[in-house]
Scaffold this motif. Structure first.
Motif, short mmCIF file in Angstrom:
data_model
loop_
_atom_site.label_atom_id
_atom_site.label_comp_id
_atom_site.label_asym_id
_atom_site.label_seq_id
_atom_site.Cartn_x
_atom_site.Cartn_y
_atom_site.Cartn_z
N GLN A 277 0.94 -0.87 0.06
CA GLN A 277 -0.07 0.01 -0.08
C GLN A 277 0.98 1.32 -0.04
OE1 GLN A 277 -3.96 -0.18 0.44
NE2 GLN A 277 -3.04 -1.92 -0.46
N LEU A 333 -5.54 6.38 5.28
CA LEU A 333 -5.78 5.47 6.63
C LEU A 333 -5.00 4.35 6.01
CD1 LEU A 333 -9.49 6.02 7.66
CD2 LEU A 333 -7.55 6.21 9.15
N GLY A 334 -4.48 3.67 6.96
CA GLY A 334 -3.74 2.30 6.69
C GLY A 334 -3.30 1.47 7.74
N SER A 335 -2.21 0.61 7.58
CA SER A 335 -1.66 0.09 8.59
C SER A 335 -0.97 0.81 9.54
CB SER A 335 -0.73 -1.16 7.88
OG SER A 335 0.45 -0.55 7.47
N GLU A 339 0.65 4.44 8.58
CA GLU A 339 0.31 5.78 9.17
C GLU A 339 1.29 6.47 9.97
OE1 GLU A 339 -3.23 5.60 11.55
OE2 GLU A 339 -4.50 4.74 9.86
N LEU A 414 -13.01 1.75 0.87
CA LEU A 414 -12.29 2.05 2.08
C LEU A 414 -12.69 1.17 3.12
CD1 LEU A 414 -10.05 3.66 3.22
CD2 LEU A 414 -11.58 5.64 3.58
N ILE A 418 -10.09 -1.36 5.10
CA ILE A 418 -9.60 -1.07 6.59
C ILE A 418 -10.13 -2.13 7.48
CG2 ILE A 418 -9.49 0.65 8.25
CD1 ILE A 418 -7.81 1.50 5.84
N SER A 419 -11.47 -2.23 7.31
CA SER A 419 -12.02 -3.23 8.34
C SER A 419 -12.15 -4.73 7.78
CB SER A 419 -13.50 -2.50 8.59
OG SER A 419 -14.21 -2.94 7.50
N LEU A 430 -15.19 2.51 11.97
CA LEU A 430 -14.44 3.42 11.33
C LEU A 430 -14.41 4.77 11.62
CD1 LEU A 430 -12.18 3.51 9.28
CD2 LEU A 430 -14.10 3.39 7.57
N ARG A 433 -12.77 5.20 14.84
CA ARG A 433 -11.14 5.34 14.65
C ARG A 433 -10.76 6.87 14.72
NH1 ARG A 433 -7.60 1.51 10.57
NH2 ARG A 433 -5.93 2.84 10.42
#
Length: 512
Positions: A277, A333-335, A339, A414, A418-419, A430, A433
């Motif tokens: 990513q 947003l990501g791992s 981030e 997305l 993410i989830s 989300l 978060r």
């Protein structure tokens, strides 16, 4: 006709007299012991500008500051073998973010300059809707929205075709490209990617072809050696697999390459986490005076940096951030590693400039507002400037059912990216978060300026929630509402956004 690249070589030996200079380069030479000559070339009495400045020798330089106005950031190259100890020269190289190159192979370096110093930028992705599965594959397949095509089964003991992109890649004349495939796979299978070239306008059935193994896929694949110097060429791309297990194939990204001297722009950088990513970032030191202005790009289908000229016009240091994932971005947003790297890019740039967080402004419009406010909660900047804030990404996804059917499915992609699922519970998590990170932050020294659309059909209550959370902390909030839906009056939002920037730069940092 292609514009010639204007190069200034500074050294003791003029390469134009000893090397074969490519026809694409307008070569100029100034002896390192007499830099004043740069300002008085035969055809002009005024200072010249150059696309690239190449130092091949620093001998005799005593007035390097006369070059301050003729070289752009990252456009100054110096040879690794000649880096001097002179503090003034080192300060100049730092100011220009000069890039080190090797002259062991001069022909290769000249070619690098030919292909790297072009105007504009270009980046395109082929989505999974363009993928066709090889008819010989007998396993299972399923789609994860528009993010991944998952293929599972036996792939064979030897490499066998697994999938191919129905649309080909165009390689522009006089350009090289970089290709980055998104994929995630299990350990029991192995991949390779093959390219088949067709020359534009040719009826020749013979094709050039080559393959790249998994080791070669760890970094972007630079496509060279294509027959693209006059009319361009087309590349067909096929994924091969062997072994067994699961392969998730994402988008295939391809961009004009600068051959190691930048991503999209000269000096642009790229980061990819362990799941391949990506995000892109570009740092420009400007005049190296506070503040550092960070701009998170909004949603954009074409890949590349947004807001370069807008931020450069401020003359201050700035960072551009761009998210090339999904159809137009994944809200930064990501791992955890993804981030953490975004935060590190910003803090490292502050340290480079000798600034602290009180000399930092984060900003963005639409999708970029999420990045500005989310990372603002981690960095506590002097100010956050947001145009059309989008904060409840889970709500944006669920709103698509009624308010915007089939208009912004990227939010659903997305949510799943993410989830790992598409449910109301996942959407709520989300949203949480963002607000968990935001609520834990003390913004007492931060100004938050936000303009919003009163009838926003993406995240209607984002501004109201933002104000409610910040008022409890006695944070200064500057707000302005405009009648309309999310995309109804972007020009007014942009004008307001720039007005806030000008006001803060002038009143808080004394900049004209």
């Amino acid at each position: 006709m292609q514009k010639k690249i204007k190069v200034l070589q500074i050294g003791t030996t003029n390469w134009d007299e000893v090397e074969s200079i490519p026809k694409q380069l307008d070569w100029n030479f100034a002896p390192s012991s007499n830099l004043e000559r740069i300002l008085t070339f035969e055809d002009t009495k005024s200072a010249q500008t150059f696309d690239a400045i190449l130092f091949t020798d620093f001998s005799g330089i005593h007035n390097i500051n006369c070059l301050n106005d003729i070289g752009q950031s990252y456009a100054v190259l110096f040879t690794q073998e000649t880096l001097p100890n002179d503090p003034a020269i080192r300060a100049f190289l730092k100011l220009k973010l000069a890039q080190a190159v090797s002259i062991k192979n001069k022909k290769l370096l000249l070619e690098q300059i030919v292909y790297a110093f072009f105007d504009n930028q270009s980046g395109i992705k082929l989505g999974i809707n363009m993928i066709r599965i090889a008819p010989t594959f007998g396993g299972s397949c399923k789609y994860e929205g528009n993010a991944y095509l998952e293929l599972e089964g036996e792939f064979g003991k030897e490499f066998e075709p697994l999938a191919f992109w129905q649309k080909n890649i165009y390689v522009d004349p006089n350009k090289k490209i970089e290709v980055w495939p998104e994929f995630v796979k299990s350990a029991d299978c192995e991949l390779k990617i093959s390219f088949f070239e067709t020359i534009n306008g040719s009826t020749d059935t013979k094709q050039s072809s080559w393959s790249v193994n998994e080791k070669g896929l760890e970094s972007p694949i630079v496509i060279g050696g294509t027959h693209n110097e006059t009319s361009g060429s087309f590349l067909n791309v096929i994924i091969y697999a062997k072994g067994s297990g699961k392969v998730k194939i994402g988008s295939l990204h391809y961009r004009w390459s600068r051959l190691g001297l930048g991503q999209f722009l000269l000096g642009g950088q790229r980061y990819a986490d362990s799941k391949r990513q990506e995000f892109m970032y570009y740092f420009n030191p400007g005049d190296m005076k506070p503040p550092l202005n960070v701009y998170f790009a909004g949603y954009r289908s074409l890949e590349g940096f947004e807001g370069y000229f807008m931020m450069k016009k401020m003359n201050a240091p700035f960072i551009l951030l761009s998210d090339p994932r999904l159809e137009g971005g994944a809200f930064y947003l990501g791992s955890e590693e993804f981030e953490k790297k975004i935060k590190t890019v910003i803090t490292d740039s502050l340290h480079y400039l000798g600034f602290d967080n009180s000399q930092l402004i984060l900003s963005g419009i639409s999708m970029g507002t999420f990045g500005a406010l989310y990372y603002g909660s981690k960095l506590r900047p002097h100010a956050i400037i947001a145009g059309k804030p989008l904060l409840n990404v889970g709500t944006i996804a669920t709103n698509g059912r009624i308010l915007r059917p089939q208009e912004f499915d990227t939010a659903l992609d997305l949510l799943r990216l993410i989830s790992g699922e598409s449910s109301q519970a996942a959407a709520d998590r989300l949203n949480k978060r963002f607000w968990d990170a935001f609520s834990k932050t003390d913004f007492k020294d931060t100004i938050v300026a936000a303009a919003y659309m009163k009838n926003d059909d993406y995240d209607r209550y984002a501004f109201r929630e933002l104000v409610e959370k910040l008022q409890r902390k006695n944070v200064k909030v500057i707000g302005r509402g405009y009648i309309g839906r999310h995309n109804d009056n972007t020009s007014a939002i942009v004008n307001w956004f720039l007005t806030q920037y000008r006001y803060i730069l002038k009143n808080d940092f004394g900049r004209k």
